[in-house]
Design a protein around this motif. Structure first.
Motif, PDB file in Angstrom:
ATOM      1  N   ARG A  99       7.670  24.113 -11.890  1.00 40.75           N
ATOM      2  CA  ARG A  99       7.975  25.331 -11.148  1.00 40.75           C
ATOM      3  C   ARG A  99       7.776  25.075  -9.666  1.00 40.75           C
ATOM      4  NH1 ARG A  99       5.752  29.895  -9.045  1.00 40.75           N
ATOM      5  NH2 ARG A  99       3.609  29.230  -9.284  1.00 40.75           N
ATOM      6  N   ARG A 100       8.771  25.458  -8.881  1.00 40.12           N
ATOM      7  CA  ARG A 100       8.656  25.351  -7.431  1.00 40.12           C
ATOM      8  C   ARG A 100       7.825  26.510  -6.916  1.00 40.12           C
ATOM      9  NH1 ARG A 100      14.444  23.906  -7.340  1.00 40.12           N
ATOM     10  NH2 ARG A 100      14.523  21.667  -7.085  1.00 40.12           N
ATOM     11  N   ILE A 101       7.027  26.237  -5.919  1.00 42.93           N
ATOM     12  CA  ILE A 101       6.236  27.317  -5.351  1.00 42.93           C
ATOM     13  C   ILE A 101       6.899  27.804  -4.067  1.00 42.93           C
ATOM     14  CG2 ILE A 101       4.072  26.558  -6.398  1.00 42.93           C
ATOM     15  CD1 ILE A 101       3.258  25.460  -3.669  1.00 42.93           C
ATOM     16  N   SER A 102       6.752  29.072  -3.824  1.00 40.50           N
ATOM     17  CA  SER A 102       7.373  29.679  -2.647  1.00 40.50           C
ATOM     18  C   SER A 102       6.621  29.276  -1.379  1.00 40.50           C
ATOM     19  CB  SER A 102       7.379  31.201  -2.783  1.00 40.50           C
ATOM     20  OG  SER A 102       6.062  31.692  -2.679  1.00 40.50           O
ATOM     21  N   ARG A 103       7.216  29.548  -0.251  1.00 37.66           N
ATOM     22  CA  ARG A 103       6.587  29.275   1.037  1.00 37.66           C
ATOM     23  C   ARG A 103       5.277  30.052   1.148  1.00 37.66           C
ATOM     24  NH1 ARG A 103       7.213  31.382   6.567  1.00 37.66           N
ATOM     25  NH2 ARG A 103       6.808  29.661   7.974  1.00 37.66           N
ATOM     26  N   ALA A 104       5.303  31.316   0.714  1.00 39.67           N
ATOM     27  CA  ALA A 104       4.099  32.154   0.767  1.00 39.67           C
ATOM     28  C   ALA A 104       2.985  31.556  -0.095  1.00 39.67           C
ATOM     29  CB  ALA A 104       4.419  33.573   0.313  1.00 39.67           C
ATOM     30  N   GLU A 105       3.336  31.034  -1.273  1.00 41.73           N
ATOM     31  CA  GLU A 105       2.334  30.409  -2.140  1.00 41.73           C
ATOM     32  C   GLU A 105       1.761  29.145  -1.510  1.00 41.73           C
ATOM     33  OE1 GLU A 105       3.437  31.254  -6.726  1.00 41.73           O
ATOM     34  OE2 GLU A 105       5.052  30.329  -5.551  1.00 41.73           O
ATOM     35  N   SER A 111      -4.332  27.867   3.113  1.00 42.77           N
ATOM     36  CA  SER A 111      -5.368  28.748   3.648  1.00 42.77           C
ATOM     37  C   SER A 111      -6.619  28.718   2.774  1.00 42.77           C
ATOM     38  CB  SER A 111      -4.827  30.172   3.749  1.00 42.77           C
ATOM     39  OG  SER A 111      -5.832  31.053   4.133  1.00 42.77           O
ATOM     40  N   ASP A 112      -6.437  28.832   1.470  1.00 42.80           N
ATOM     41  CA  ASP A 112      -7.578  28.805   0.543  1.00 42.80           C
ATOM     42  C   ASP A 112      -8.327  27.477   0.639  1.00 42.80           C
ATOM     43  OD1 ASP A 112      -6.919  31.333  -0.272  1.00 42.80           O
ATOM     44  OD2 ASP A 112      -6.023  30.708  -2.192  1.00 42.80           O
ATOM     45  N   ASP A 113      -7.570  26.386   0.752  1.00 45.55           N
ATOM     46  CA  ASP A 113      -8.184  25.065   0.851  1.00 45.55           C
ATOM     47  C   ASP A 113      -9.006  24.949   2.134  1.00 45.55           C
ATOM     48  OD1 ASP A 113      -8.554  22.312  -0.040  1.00 45.55           O
ATOM     49  OD2 ASP A 113      -7.328  21.803   1.730  1.00 45.55           O
ATOM     50  N   ARG A 114      -8.462  25.443   3.225  1.00 48.68           N
ATOM     51  CA  ARG A 114      -9.195  25.396   4.504  1.00 48.68           C
ATOM     52  C   ARG A 114     -10.452  26.257   4.452  1.00 48.68           C
ATOM     53  NH1 ARG A 114      -4.379  25.295   9.037  1.00 48.68           N
ATOM     54  NH2 ARG A 114      -3.683  23.193   8.522  1.00 48.68           N
ATOM     55  N   LYS A 115     -10.349  27.424   3.835  1.00 47.16           N
ATOM     56  CA  LYS A 115     -11.521  28.288   3.695  1.00 47.16           C
ATOM     57  C   LYS A 115     -12.609  27.594   2.890  1.00 47.16           C
ATOM     58  CE  LYS A 115      -9.144  32.737   3.843  1.00 47.16           C
ATOM     59  NZ  LYS A 115      -8.686  33.872   3.026  1.00 47.16           N
ATOM     60  N   ARG A 116     -12.210  26.967   1.806  1.00 48.42           N
ATOM     61  CA  ARG A 116     -13.153  26.249   0.945  1.00 48.42           C
ATOM     62  C   ARG A 116     -13.860  25.140   1.721  1.00 48.42           C
ATOM     63  NH1 ARG A 116      -9.840  26.729  -3.104  1.00 48.42           N
ATOM     64  NH2 ARG A 116      -8.708  24.827  -2.651  1.00 48.42           N
ATOM     65  N   ARG A 117     -13.086  24.386   2.504  1.00 49.91           N
ATOM     66  CA  ARG A 117     -13.675  23.299   3.285  1.00 49.91           C
ATOM     67  C   ARG A 117     -14.586  23.836   4.388  1.00 49.91           C
ATOM     68  NH1 ARG A 117      -9.158  19.807   5.370  1.00 49.91           N
ATOM     69  NH2 ARG A 117      -7.665  21.179   4.386  1.00 49.91           N
ATOM     70  N   TYR A 118     -14.241  24.971   4.967  1.00 51.98           N
ATOM     71  CA  TYR A 118     -15.065  25.558   6.022  1.00 51.98           C
ATOM     72  C   TYR A 118     -16.382  26.070   5.446  1.00 51.98           C
ATOM     73  CZ  TYR A 118     -16.605  28.633   9.766  1.00 51.98           C
ATOM     74  OH  TYR A 118     -17.337  29.242  10.729  1.00 51.98           O
ATOM     75  N   GLU A 119     -16.292  26.689   4.266  1.00 48.74           N
ATOM     76  CA  GLU A 119     -17.493  27.250   3.639  1.00 48.74           C
ATOM     77  C   GLU A 119     -18.401  26.178   3.057  1.00 48.74           C
ATOM     78  OE1 GLU A 119     -15.769  29.927   0.811  1.00 48.74           O
ATOM     79  OE2 GLU A 119     -15.234  31.396   2.345  1.00 48.74           O
ATOM     80  N   ASN A 120     -17.829  25.073   2.660  1.00 49.26           N
ATOM     81  CA  ASN A 120     -18.614  23.977   2.053  1.00 49.26           C
ATOM     82  C   ASN A 120     -18.327  22.659   2.771  1.00 49.26           C
ATOM     83  OD1 ASN A 120     -19.611  25.650  -0.101  1.00 49.26           O
ATOM     84  ND2 ASN A 120     -17.589  25.489  -1.041  1.00 49.26           N
ATOM     85  N   PRO A 121     -18.725  22.568   4.036  1.00 49.99           N
ATOM     86  CA  PRO A 121     -18.444  21.313   4.756  1.00 49.99           C
ATOM     87  C   PRO A 121     -19.253  20.154   4.168  1.00 49.99           C
ATOM     88  CG  PRO A 121     -19.856  22.723   6.070  1.00 49.99           C
ATOM     89  CD  PRO A 121     -19.454  23.510   4.839  1.00 49.99           C
ATOM     90  N   LYS A 122     -18.660  18.980   4.200  1.00 46.37           N
ATOM     91  CA  LYS A 122     -19.358  17.792   3.702  1.00 46.37           C
ATOM     92  C   LYS A 122     -20.435  17.418   4.705  1.00 46.37           C
ATOM     93  CE  LYS A 122     -15.480  16.065   1.139  1.00 46.37           C
ATOM     94  NZ  LYS A 122     -14.487  15.020   0.990  1.00 46.37           N
TER      95      LYS A 122
END
Length: 123
Positions: A99-105, A111-122
């Motif tokens: 399944r292809r994902i839309s631009r919004a997805e 965005s979710d990945d960046r939030k995760r990395r910001y909240e749990n920095p190595k």
């Protein structure tokens, strides 16, 4: 140019693809499958297990050659490809296409990945 499918006859699972040079892209997919280098792992696995004779390659839609203005052809072909994928139910698990994902997805995933990395920095 157009849209085609590769169908595993026994299971009815299909892989749908498109291209400007329909015969060329069909031959390219067949060559990749025969040489074991196709990018679609599930299709390649079934091809290896059941052999070429268990599959049928068929043109779904063949379009006349375009005029000199070819702007937007690839996106138009992808629209027709997506329509056929939907019509044939060609996405996993019933088919080989992903399944292809839309631009919004895509934006939301980034965005979710960046939030995760910001909240749990190595550390």
């Amino acid at each position: 140019m157009g849209v085609f499918k590769i169908e595993h006859i026994e299971s009815g699972k299909v892989f749908v693809a498109s291209g400007r040079n329909l015969r060329g892209i069909m031959n390219s997919h067949r060559f990749q499958l025969k040489s074991g280098t196709h990018k679609n792992y599930a299709l390649q696995t079934d091809w290896n297990q059941f052999g070429e004779g268990a599959f049928e390659i068929e043109i779904l839609e063949d379009f006349p050659p375009p005029d000199l203005d070819t702007a937007g052809l690839n996106s138009e072909l992808l629209v027709f490809e997506d329509l056929w994928i939907e019509k044939l139910g060609a996405t996993a698990p019933k088919g080989y296409n992903e399944r292809r994902i839309s631009r919004a997805e895509r934006i939301k995933r980034i965005s979710d990945d960046r939030k995760r990395r910001y909240e749990n920095p190595k550390v």
